[in-house]
Motif scaffolding. Structure first.
Motif, short mmCIF file in Angstrom:
data_model
loop_
_atom_site.label_atom_id
_atom_site.label_comp_id
_atom_site.label_asym_id
_atom_site.label_seq_id
_atom_site.Cartn_x
_atom_site.Cartn_y
_atom_site.Cartn_z
N GLU A 50 1.77 -6.16 -20.63
CA GLU A 50 1.75 -7.40 -19.86
C GLU A 50 1.12 -7.20 -18.48
O GLU A 50 0.98 -8.16 -17.72
CB GLU A 50 3.17 -7.95 -19.70
CG GLU A 50 3.80 -8.38 -21.02
CD GLU A 50 5.28 -8.69 -20.88
OE1 GLU A 50 5.83 -8.54 -19.77
OE2 GLU A 50 5.88 -9.06 -21.90
N ALA A 51 0.69 -6.00 -18.16
CA ALA A 51 0.12 -5.71 -16.83
C ALA A 51 -1.12 -6.54 -16.55
O ALA A 51 -1.37 -6.89 -15.40
CB ALA A 51 -0.20 -4.23 -16.71
N ALA A 52 -1.88 -6.86 -17.57
CA ALA A 52 -3.12 -7.63 -17.36
C ALA A 52 -2.82 -9.00 -16.78
O ALA A 52 -3.63 -9.55 -16.04
CB ALA A 52 -3.88 -7.77 -18.67
N GLY A 53 -1.67 -9.55 -17.07
CA GLY A 53 -1.31 -10.87 -16.57
C GLY A 53 -0.76 -10.86 -15.16
O GLY A 53 -0.58 -11.91 -14.55
N VAL A 54 -0.50 -9.68 -14.61
CA VAL A 54 0.07 -9.56 -13.27
C VAL A 54 -1.08 -9.56 -12.26
O VAL A 54 -1.96 -8.71 -12.31
CB VAL A 54 0.90 -8.26 -13.14
CG1 VAL A 54 1.42 -8.11 -11.74
CG2 VAL A 54 2.03 -8.26 -14.15
N MET A 55 -1.04 -10.52 -11.35
CA MET A 55 -2.15 -10.64 -10.41
C MET A 55 -1.78 -10.25 -8.97
O MET A 55 -2.52 -9.54 -8.34
CB MET A 55 -2.68 -12.08 -10.40
CG MET A 55 -3.28 -12.50 -11.70
SD MET A 55 -4.71 -11.50 -12.07
CE MET A 55 -5.09 -12.03 -13.71
N ASP A 56 -0.64 -10.71 -8.48
CA ASP A 56 -0.31 -10.44 -7.07
C ASP A 56 0.45 -9.11 -6.93
O ASP A 56 0.95 -8.55 -7.89
CB ASP A 56 0.49 -11.60 -6.46
CG ASP A 56 1.85 -11.79 -7.11
OD1 ASP A 56 2.05 -11.28 -8.23
OD2 ASP A 56 2.71 -12.44 -6.49
N ALA A 57 0.51 -8.61 -5.71
CA ALA A 57 1.12 -7.31 -5.43
C ALA A 57 2.61 -7.30 -5.76
O ALA A 57 3.13 -6.32 -6.33
CB ALA A 57 0.92 -6.94 -3.96
N LYS A 58 3.30 -8.37 -5.43
CA LYS A 58 4.75 -8.44 -5.70
C LYS A 58 5.01 -8.40 -7.20
O LYS A 58 5.91 -7.69 -7.68
CB LYS A 58 5.34 -9.70 -5.09
CG LYS A 58 6.85 -9.77 -5.22
CD LYS A 58 7.39 -11.01 -4.52
CE LYS A 58 8.89 -11.08 -4.68
NZ LYS A 58 9.45 -12.27 -4.03
N GLY A 59 4.22 -9.13 -7.95
CA GLY A 59 4.37 -9.13 -9.41
C GLY A 59 4.08 -7.75 -9.99
O GLY A 59 4.76 -7.31 -10.91
N PHE A 60 3.08 -7.06 -9.44
CA PHE A 60 2.75 -5.73 -9.91
C PHE A 60 3.90 -4.76 -9.64
O PHE A 60 4.25 -3.95 -10.50
CB PHE A 60 1.46 -5.21 -9.27
CG PHE A 60 1.12 -3.82 -9.71
CD1 PHE A 60 0.54 -3.59 -10.95
CD2 PHE A 60 1.41 -2.73 -8.90
CE1 PHE A 60 0.24 -2.31 -11.37
CE2 PHE A 60 1.12 -1.44 -9.31
CZ PHE A 60 0.53 -1.23 -10.55
N VAL A 61 4.48 -4.84 -8.45
CA VAL A 61 5.61 -3.96 -8.09
C VAL A 61 6.78 -4.21 -9.03
O VAL A 61 7.40 -3.26 -9.53
CB VAL A 61 6.02 -4.16 -6.61
CG1 VAL A 61 7.35 -3.48 -6.31
CG2 VAL A 61 4.93 -3.65 -5.69
N ASN A 62 7.07 -5.46 -9.31
CA ASN A 62 8.16 -5.78 -10.24
C ASN A 62 7.85 -5.27 -11.65
O ASN A 62 8.72 -4.75 -12.35
CB ASN A 62 8.41 -7.29 -10.28
CG ASN A 62 9.04 -7.79 -9.00
OD1 ASN A 62 9.67 -7.04 -8.26
ND2 ASN A 62 8.85 -9.07 -8.71
N HIS A 63 6.61 -5.42 -12.06
CA HIS A 63 6.19 -4.95 -13.38
C HIS A 63 6.30 -3.43 -13.47
O HIS A 63 6.79 -2.89 -14.47
CB HIS A 63 4.75 -5.39 -13.66
CG HIS A 63 4.25 -4.95 -14.98
ND1 HIS A 63 3.49 -3.82 -15.14
CD2 HIS A 63 4.43 -5.47 -16.22
CE1 HIS A 63 3.22 -3.67 -16.42
NE2 HIS A 63 3.77 -4.65 -17.09
N GLN A 64 5.87 -2.75 -12.42
CA GLN A 64 5.96 -1.29 -12.40
C GLN A 64 7.42 -0.84 -12.46
O GLN A 64 7.75 0.13 -13.16
CB GLN A 64 5.29 -0.75 -11.14
CG GLN A 64 5.17 0.76 -11.13
CD GLN A 64 4.45 1.27 -9.91
OE1 GLN A 64 4.53 0.67 -8.84
NE2 GLN A 64 3.73 2.36 -10.05
N ALA A 65 8.32 -1.52 -11.78
CA ALA A 65 9.74 -1.17 -11.81
C ALA A 65 10.31 -1.37 -13.22
O ALA A 65 11.11 -0.56 -13.70
CB ALA A 65 10.51 -2.02 -10.80
N ALA A 66 9.88 -2.45 -13.89
CA ALA A 66 10.33 -2.69 -15.26
C ALA A 66 9.84 -1.59 -16.19
O ALA A 66 10.59 -1.13 -17.07
CB ALA A 66 9.86 -4.06 -15.74
#
Length: 99
Positions: A50-66
């Motif tokens: 789902e990383a491709a759908g993450v655009m902003d920095a906050k979303g990326f940080v949350n995705h990385q934590a998950a």
């Protein structure tokens, strides 16, 4: 030379009943953990893709934590499987006994 039952119980701190319960638990986990690990890996791959759908920095940080949490879950299951596959309290391998 193997120790007798009383010496093993005294050395390990487990009663004979505790040893039986641990052996049963290990056998149950040995049957269930491979499926659990496969499910956890699939869940990790699903979250990671789902990383491709993450655009902003906050979303990326949350995705990385998950993703990190999912990998930690897989790692914990693998460690548990290693414990299950180690020699049981009576000195024999559960994998050998299952064969």
């Amino acid at each position: 030379m193997r120790q007798n039952e009383a010496e093993i119980t005294a050395d390990s701190g487990f009663s004979a009943d505790d040893r039986i319960r641990l052996t049963r638990l290990r056998r149950e986990l040995l049957r269930a953990l491979p499926t659990d690990i496969r499910r956890a890996r699939k869940a990790y791959h699903r979250v990671a893709s789902e990383a491709a759908g993450v655009m902003d920095a906050k979303g990326f940080v949350n995705h990385q934590a998950a993703c990190k949490a999912a990998l930690a879950h897989v790692e914990s299951l693998i460690k548990l499987l290693r414990w299950v596959c180690d020699e049981d309290l009576s000195g024999g391998s559960l994998l050998e006994k299952e064969a």
